[in-house]
Design a protein around this motif. Structure first.
Motif, short mmCIF file in Angstrom:
data_model
loop_
_atom_site.label_atom_id
_atom_site.label_comp_id
_atom_site.label_asym_id
_atom_site.label_seq_id
_atom_site.Cartn_x
_atom_site.Cartn_y
_atom_site.Cartn_z
N ASN A 215 19.76 -13.75 -4.32
CA ASN A 215 19.63 -12.81 -5.43
C ASN A 215 18.20 -12.97 -5.65
N TRP A 216 17.56 -11.76 -5.73
CA TRP A 216 16.06 -11.57 -6.02
C TRP A 216 15.89 -11.68 -7.52
N GLU A 217 14.83 -12.19 -8.12
CA GLU A 217 14.67 -12.37 -9.64
C GLU A 217 13.85 -11.34 -10.03
N SER A 218 13.52 -11.38 -11.08
CA SER A 218 12.45 -10.40 -11.90
C SER A 218 11.07 -10.48 -11.19
N GLU A 219 10.39 -9.32 -11.00
CA GLU A 219 9.28 -9.05 -10.09
C GLU A 219 8.01 -9.08 -11.14
N ASP A 220 7.11 -9.74 -10.66
CA ASP A 220 5.68 -9.62 -11.17
C ASP A 220 4.91 -8.59 -10.52
N LYS A 221 4.57 -7.53 -10.85
CA LYS A 221 3.72 -6.64 -10.08
C LYS A 221 2.29 -6.61 -10.75
N ILE A 222 1.18 -6.70 -9.90
CA ILE A 222 -0.01 -6.83 -10.15
C ILE A 222 -0.64 -5.73 -9.58
N ARG A 223 -0.93 -4.81 -10.51
CA ARG A 223 -1.39 -3.39 -9.91
C ARG A 223 -2.93 -3.47 -9.55
N SER A 224 -3.15 -4.30 -8.68
CA SER A 224 -4.74 -4.56 -8.21
C SER A 224 -4.63 -4.94 -6.70
N MET A 225 -5.36 -4.62 -6.05
CA MET A 225 -5.19 -4.71 -4.48
C MET A 225 -6.48 -5.74 -4.01
N PRO A 226 -6.15 -6.89 -3.64
CA PRO A 226 -7.60 -7.46 -3.08
C PRO A 226 -7.77 -7.42 -1.82
N PHE A 227 -6.72 -6.76 -0.78
CA PHE A 227 -7.10 -6.38 0.65
C PHE A 227 -7.51 -5.46 0.48
N ARG A 228 -8.52 -5.02 2.02
CA ARG A 228 -9.02 -3.52 2.31
C ARG A 228 -8.17 -3.31 3.53
N LYS A 229 -7.89 -2.00 3.69
CA LYS A 229 -7.53 -1.61 4.98
C LYS A 229 -8.38 -1.82 5.98
N GLY A 230 -7.86 -2.34 7.11
CA GLY A 230 -8.84 -2.37 8.30
C GLY A 230 -9.82 -3.70 8.32
N GLU A 231 -9.68 -4.73 7.29
CA GLU A 231 -10.58 -5.79 7.18
C GLU A 231 -9.93 -6.87 7.18
N ARG A 232 -10.79 -7.98 7.61
CA ARG A 232 -10.36 -9.29 7.65
C ARG A 232 -10.27 -9.85 6.11
N PHE A 233 -9.34 -11.14 5.97
CA PHE A 233 -9.23 -11.56 4.81
C PHE A 233 -9.01 -13.08 4.83
N PHE B 168 0.89 -1.07 0.19
CA PHE B 168 -0.08 -0.14 -0.07
C PHE B 168 0.95 1.10 -0.01
N ASP B 169 1.11 1.84 -1.23
CA ASP B 169 2.30 2.94 -1.21
C ASP B 169 1.55 3.75 -2.11
N GLY B 170 0.60 3.97 -2.16
CA GLY B 170 -0.15 5.30 -3.22
C GLY B 170 -0.30 4.50 -4.45
N ARG B 171 0.41 3.58 -4.96
CA ARG B 171 0.26 3.06 -6.31
C ARG B 171 0.02 1.55 -5.92
N ASP B 172 -1.29 1.12 -5.04
CA ASP B 172 -1.29 -0.12 -4.70
C ASP B 172 -1.14 -1.34 -5.61
N LYS B 173 -0.35 -2.24 -5.10
CA LYS B 173 -0.07 -3.49 -6.00
C LYS B 173 0.37 -4.57 -5.04
N VAL B 174 0.41 -5.57 -5.87
CA VAL B 174 1.01 -6.86 -5.26
C VAL B 174 2.06 -7.22 -5.87
N VAL B 175 3.31 -7.45 -5.16
CA VAL B 175 4.58 -7.95 -5.99
C VAL B 175 5.08 -9.29 -5.79
N PHE B 176 5.11 -10.13 -6.68
CA PHE B 176 5.68 -11.63 -6.79
C PHE B 176 6.95 -11.81 -7.25
N ASN B 177 7.73 -12.79 -6.65
CA ASN B 177 9.16 -12.95 -6.89
C ASN B 177 9.39 -14.16 -6.31
N THR B 178 10.81 -14.34 -6.76
CA THR B 178 11.50 -15.73 -6.04
C THR B 178 13.03 -15.14 -5.89
#
Length: 294
Positions: free
Chosen positions: A83-101, A68-78
Motif C-alpha cells: 500500500n502506497w502512503e500519502s505523497e509529498d509533492k514538490i512542485r519544483s523540478m531540479p532536472f533539465r531535459k537532455g542534461e546530465r545530473f 514531467f507531465d506539464g505540471r512538473d513535480k517530484v513525488v516522494f512516498n513510501t
C-alpha cells in the motif's frame, strides 16, 4: 598498484535500466548514495526507490519520482504491505531535459536529504526505519553512469589500505600507500571518493618517504570558504564543498595538473627538483575513498 574497495563500496558503472541491486550492509545515519546520470529530451518520469529488501515487491522506504507531465513535480512516498502512503509533492523540478545530473541521497537522523547538482532539494522524513533498507531500484526515462554507496553498515578495515578504510565505521581515513617506482612524467594518480555531509577538510599529500618531505600538499578547508586559497581556486572550492567523485593528479616535467570530475582546476609547479623521489601517497580528513590507482 590499484586499491579497489570490497563489495558494497565499489561503484556500479553504466547499469542497465531498470536497475535493481543490493545495498551491502544496509544504510544508517551518515551514509550517502551518489548517482550520476542523464535524462533524455523526451523524458516523462523516472524513479529511485530504497527498498526494504532486494526485490521489486519489497516495502519502499523512499520513493523519489520526478514527473514531467506539464505540471512538473517530484513525488516522494513510501510503500508498506503493498500500500502506497500519502505523497509529498514538490512542485519544483531540479532536472533539465537532455542534461546530465549528479544526485546525492544523504541519510540523516531526520530523514533523506536530497541534493541535485550541488543544491539541497528536499528532506523526506523517515517513515520506515532506515535499518530495514537493503536494496536500490532505478527505473524509467533515465540513463545512469555511476552509482556509489558510501558508508554502509559493513564495518572493519581491509587489507592493503595502509591502516585506512572507506566507509565502514565512518571515521577519518587516514590512508598511506607507497607509489612503486615513484612519480614520473605523465604518471597519473586517480582517487575516487566522496566528501560526506558536514565534512570540513581533507588533505592529499605526496611524500618523499626517505626524508618525510611533502612535495605536494592539497588541503581544501571547506569550513573556511575562500579565505585560504593558496592551492585552491574558486572552482575547486565550489566543486569539493559539495562532493568529489573522481580526482586525477597528473605529474609532468614542470608541474602537477589537478582535475576533479574531468574538469581541469589548477596546476601546481614542482618545488622539488627530484620529483621522481616522491613515492608515497597520504590521504587524511573527512573523506571516504572507494578507489585509488597509481
Amino acid at each position: 598498484m590499484t586499491f579497489v574497495a570490497p563489495p558494497g563500496y565499489q561503484p556500479v558503472y553504466n547499469p542497465s535500466i531498470p536497475y535493481l541491486g543490493p545495498i551491502y550492509g544496509g544504510l544508517r545515519e551518515g551514509s550517502s548514495i551518489y548517482i550520476q546520470g542523464s535524462v533524455p529530451e523526451d523524458i516523462t518520469r523516472f524513479y529511485v526507490n530504497l527498498l526494504c529488501g532486494q526485490s521489486d515487491n519489497s516495502d519502499v522506504a523512499l520513493h523519489f519520482n520526478p514527473r514531467f507531465d506539464g505540471r512538473d513535480k517530484v513525488v516522494f512516498n513510501t510503500r508498506q504491505n503493498d500500500n502506497w502512503e500519502s505523497e509529498d509533492k514538490i512542485r519544483s523540478m531540479p532536472f533539465r531535459k537532455g542534461e546530465r545530473f549528479e544526485m546525492v541521497i544523504l541519510i540523516t537522523s531526520q530523514g533523506y536529504q536530497i541534493r541535485v547538482n550541488g543544491n539541497d532539494f528536499h528532506m523526506f522524513p523517515h517513515r520506515i526505519p532506515v535499518e530495514r533498507v537493503g536494496g536500490l531500484e532505478i527505473a524509467g526515462d533515465v540513463a545512469i553512469q555511476t552509482i556509489n554507496i558510501i558508508g554502509g553498515g559493513m564495518g572493519g578495515g581491509y587489507p592493503g589500505m595502509g591502516g585506512g578504510y572507506p566507509g565502514g565505521n565512518m571515521g577519518p581515513v587516514p590512508y598511506q600507500g607507497m607509489i612503486a617506482g615513484g612519480l614520473s612524467p605523465k604518471r597519473t594518480i586517480i582517487i575516487r571518493g566522496m566528501l560526506p555531509y558536514g565534512a570540513s577538510r581533507m588533505a592529499i599529500n605526496f611524500i618523499v618517504s626517505r626524508t618525510g618531505d611533502i612535495a605536494f600538499h592539497l588541503n581544501p578547508r571547506l569550513n573556511e570558504g575562500l579565505r585560504d586559497s593558496t592551492l585552491m581556486d574558486k572552482a575547486l572550492y565550489l566543486t569539493m564543498c559539495f562532493l568529489f567523485y573522481q580526482m586525477s593528479i597528473r605529474c609532468g616535467n614542470q608541474r602537477f595538473k589537478v582535475f576533479v570530475n574531468g574538469q581541469h582546476l589548477f596546476d601546481f609547479f614542482h618545488r622539488m627538483q627530484s620529483f621522481n623521489e616522491i613515492d608515497q601517497l597520504e590521504i587524511k580528513g573527512d573523506v571516504q575513498i572507494s578507489y585509488i590507482h597509481f
